[in-house]
Design an enzyme around this catalytic site. Sequence first.
Site, PDB file in Angstrom:
ATOM      1  N   SER A   1       0.831  -1.225   0.000  1.00 17.78           N
ATOM      2  CA  SER A   1       0.000   0.000   0.000  1.00 17.78           C
ATOM      3  C   SER A   1       0.853   1.258   0.000  1.00 17.78           C
ATOM      4  O   SER A   1       0.374   2.325  -0.366  1.00 17.78           O
ATOM      5  CB  SER A   1      -0.876   0.067   1.244  1.00 17.78           C
ATOM      6  OG  SER A   1      -1.823  -0.909   1.235  1.00 17.78           O
TER       7      SER A   1
ATOM      8  N   ALA B   1      -2.093   0.255  10.055  1.00 18.87           N
ATOM      9  CA  ALA B   1      -1.329  -1.006  10.102  1.00 18.87           C
ATOM     10  C   ALA B   1      -1.306  -1.734   8.750  1.00 18.87           C
ATOM     11  O   ALA B   1      -2.300  -1.687   8.020  1.00 18.87           O
ATOM     12  CB  ALA B   1      -1.951  -1.922  11.161  1.00 18.87           C
TER      13      ALA B   1
ATOM     14  N   GLY C   1       1.658  -0.274   8.155  1.00 20.69           N
ATOM     15  CA  GLY C   1       2.460   0.947   8.193  1.00 20.69           C
ATOM     16  C   GLY C   1       3.028   1.455   6.874  1.00 20.69           C
ATOM     17  O   GLY C   1       3.923   2.298   6.870  1.00 20.69           O
ATOM     18  N   GLY C   2       2.498   0.972   5.759  1.00 25.97           N
ATOM     19  CA  GLY C   2       3.017   1.420   4.454  1.00 25.97           C
ATOM     20  C   GLY C   2       2.867   2.920   4.233  1.00 25.97           C
ATOM     21  O   GLY C   2       3.777   3.577   3.692  1.00 25.97           O
TER      22      GLY C   2
ATOM     23  N   ASP D   1      -4.670   2.423  14.670  1.00 27.06           N
ATOM     24  CA  ASP D   1      -5.147   1.121  14.168  1.00 27.06           C
ATOM     25  C   ASP D   1      -5.095   0.135  15.326  1.00 27.06           C
ATOM     26  O   ASP D   1      -4.162   0.173  16.129  1.00 27.06           O
ATOM     27  CB  ASP D   1      -4.235   0.626  13.010  1.00 27.06           C
ATOM     28  CG  ASP D   1      -4.945  -0.373  12.093  1.00 27.06           C
ATOM     29  OD1 ASP D   1      -5.486  -1.359  12.603  1.00 27.06           O
ATOM     30  OD2 ASP D   1      -4.948  -0.139  10.868  1.00 27.06           O
TER      31      ASP D   1
ATOM     32  N   ASP E   1     -10.155   3.327  17.613  1.00 26.43           N
ATOM     33  CA  ASP E   1     -11.040   3.343  16.441  1.00 26.43           C
ATOM     34  C   ASP E   1     -10.792   4.650  15.676  1.00 26.43           C
ATOM     35  O   ASP E   1     -10.894   5.738  16.252  1.00 26.43           O
ATOM     36  CB  ASP E   1     -12.492   3.253  16.936  1.00 26.43           C
ATOM     37  CG  ASP E   1     -13.486   3.237  15.783  1.00 26.43           C
ATOM     38  OD1 ASP E   1     -13.107   3.582  14.642  1.00 26.43           O
ATOM     39  OD2 ASP E   1     -14.645   2.885  16.022  1.00 26.43           O
TER      40      ASP E   1
ATOM     41  N   LYS F   1     -13.204   3.794  -1.178  1.00 26.30           N
ATOM     42  CA  LYS F   1     -13.421   2.477  -1.811  1.00 26.30           C
ATOM     43  C   LYS F   1     -14.770   2.552  -2.508  1.00 26.30           C
ATOM     44  O   LYS F   1     -15.786   2.858  -1.869  1.00 26.30           O
ATOM     45  CB  LYS F   1     -13.451   1.359  -0.766  1.00 26.30           C
ATOM     46  CG  LYS F   1     -12.409   1.484   0.333  1.00 26.30           C
ATOM     47  CD  LYS F   1     -11.050   0.971  -0.070  1.00 26.30           C
ATOM     48  CE  LYS F   1     -10.014   1.308   1.003  1.00 26.30           C
ATOM     49  NZ  LYS F   1      -8.630   1.148   0.597  1.00 26.30           N
TER      50      LYS F   1
HETATM   51  C1  LIG Z   1      -5.859  -1.339   3.809  1.00 26.19           C
HETATM   52  S1  LIG Z   1      -5.323  -1.507   5.435  1.00 26.19           S
HETATM   53  C2  LIG Z   1      -4.235  -0.161   5.628  1.00 26.19           C
HETATM   54  C3  LIG Z   1      -2.893  -0.398   5.066  1.00 26.19           C
HETATM   55  C4  LIG Z   1      -1.930   0.715   5.421  1.00 26.19           C
HETATM   56  N1  LIG Z   1      -2.332   2.006   4.844  1.00 26.19           N
HETATM   57  C5  LIG Z   1      -0.547   0.411   4.948  1.00 26.19           C
HETATM   58  O1  LIG Z   1      -0.059   1.103   4.061  1.00 26.19           O
HETATM   59  O2  LIG Z   1       0.075  -0.522   5.475  1.00 26.19           O
HETATM   60  C6  LIG Z   1      -6.709  -0.953   6.328  1.00 26.19           C
HETATM   61  C7  LIG Z   1      -6.455  -0.865   7.820  1.00 26.19           C
HETATM   62  O3  LIG Z   1      -7.551  -0.141   8.386  1.00 26.19           O
HETATM   63  C8  LIG Z   1      -7.756  -0.629   9.673  1.00 26.19           C
HETATM   64  N2  LIG Z   1      -9.104  -0.234  10.087  1.00 26.19           N
HETATM   65  C9  LIG Z   1     -10.298  -0.563   9.549  1.00 26.19           C
HETATM   66  N3  LIG Z   1     -11.292   0.014  10.229  1.00 26.19           N
HETATM   67  C10 LIG Z   1     -10.697   0.748  11.218  1.00 26.19           C
HETATM   68  C11 LIG Z   1     -11.181   1.580  12.240  1.00 26.19           C
HETATM   69  N4  LIG Z   1     -12.484   1.788  12.407  1.00 26.19           N
HETATM   70  N5  LIG Z   1     -10.289   2.173  13.054  1.00 26.19           N
HETATM   71  C12 LIG Z   1      -8.951   1.989  12.903  1.00 26.19           C
HETATM   72  N6  LIG Z   1      -8.445   1.204  11.932  1.00 26.19           N
HETATM   73  C13 LIG Z   1      -9.307   0.595  11.120  1.00 26.19           C
HETATM   74  C14 LIG Z   1      -7.542  -2.131   9.562  1.00 26.19           C
HETATM   75  O4  LIG Z   1      -7.191  -2.671  10.807  1.00 26.19           O
HETATM   76  C15 LIG Z   1      -6.390  -2.191   8.547  1.00 26.19           C
HETATM   77  O5  LIG Z   1      -5.158  -2.316   9.215  1.00 26.19           O
END
Ligand SMILES: C[S@@+](CC[C@H](N)C(=O)[O-])C[C@H]1O[C@@H](n2cnc3c(N)ncnc32)[C@H](O)[C@@H]1O
Length: 357
Positions: A190, A223, A225-226, A242, A262, A307
């Site tokens: 990502s 998470a 962390g990208g 996250d 959250d 999305k």
């Molecule tokens: C597509 S991943 C993110 C990847 C991240 N941008 C990276 O580059 O590694 C989506 C993340 O959103 C988090 N997520 C989804 N709903 C969430 C919420 N309500 N609060 C915090 N994190 C959330 C998930 O745990 C997941 O780690």
Amino acid sequence: MNPATKTPSSLLRYCRAGFETECAGEVTASMAALSIAGDLRAEPGFVEYRFDAPLDASASGVLSDWRRAIFARQSLLAFAHLQSLARADRLTPIMAILVERGERYVDAWVEAPETDEGKALAPFCKSFGNALIGGLKKARLLDPHAPRRLHAFFPQSDNVYLAAADPGLSAPWPQGIPRLKFPRDAPSRSTLKLEEALLTLLDGGERERWLKPGMNSVDLGAAPGGWTWQLVRRSLRVTAVDNGPMDAALMQSGLVVHAREDGFRFRPKKPVDWMVCDMVEQPRRIAELVARWFADGWCRHSIFNLKLPMKKRYAETMLCLDLIRGKLAGAGREVELRAKQLYHDREEITVFCRLRK
Ligand SMILES: C[S@@+](CC[C@H](N)C(=O)[O-])C[C@H]1O[C@@H](n2cnc3c(N)ncnc32)[C@H](O)[C@@H]1O
């Protein structure tokens, strides 16, 4: 210059395969707004809009500006379309048009759509690119000081559009695709999405002014962390929000605080320079959240993903962008929005938002 090819005859937009309807919807809306009559055609991986009458200069500037188009990877004004080219010699008829037209070009790119059929044309594009450059040199039409670049776009090997592009207005990568190298120590793929967003949605001066070492940022849905990695790479401090685990090496940078919260409830203790958000959620919920961050003055800049649903993706995009604009206008704040479906995006678009006042 030959009058037949002097003015652009059509707008050509490359898009992600499967998103032709959205690209076409956006073109239709632009043409209606500019009162430009013509015929629209959506083909795998691109859209063409053939003008009924010559374009004026201001419409040309708006339509060929690739940054303004959400669902286009490239936006070009084509001056010729040649079909049924003979396999044995495609160069002669193309060079005849170019010589007649007489414009000199800084470079020439031979491209194809990013579809299975288009990908199969890659070896042809490469070899024909060499032949075209040779032809241009011979005809003295290649000039390092010329203002525009030539594009020869082949939907099929016997069918080509010719277009001239201002490098300042068009995507700076062949096919509109930035071939970014995955950084070895980045925690997720990502990361390329945020890297491409920063390259595409901001210009060089903006990146320098708006992303300075020591600035504070929040990464919602961080998470592993990208995206945080991209911010840390630019020496920004990041609160990574996250419930999932963050990459251990990234945490050792000393610039990241992990908040296991959250993302919809998290509030920064102090306003931050940046909020980025890659949470997988309904786009309207993300749009509401972004509007709230700006309305309450919690951030000055943001990059976030929307999305898209399976259906009515263009309508949903417009609805989300209007929702943000509307909510912020109601809060007495004016924002600038720039949106794009990036090469590294799939069923989503990426949006940059900044406070104007
Ligand atoms: C597509 S991943 C993110 C990847 C991240 N941008 C990276 O580059 O590694 C989506 C993340 O959103 C988090 N997520 C989804 N709903 C969430 C919420 N309500 N609060 C915090 N994190 C959330 C998930 O745990 C997941 O780690």
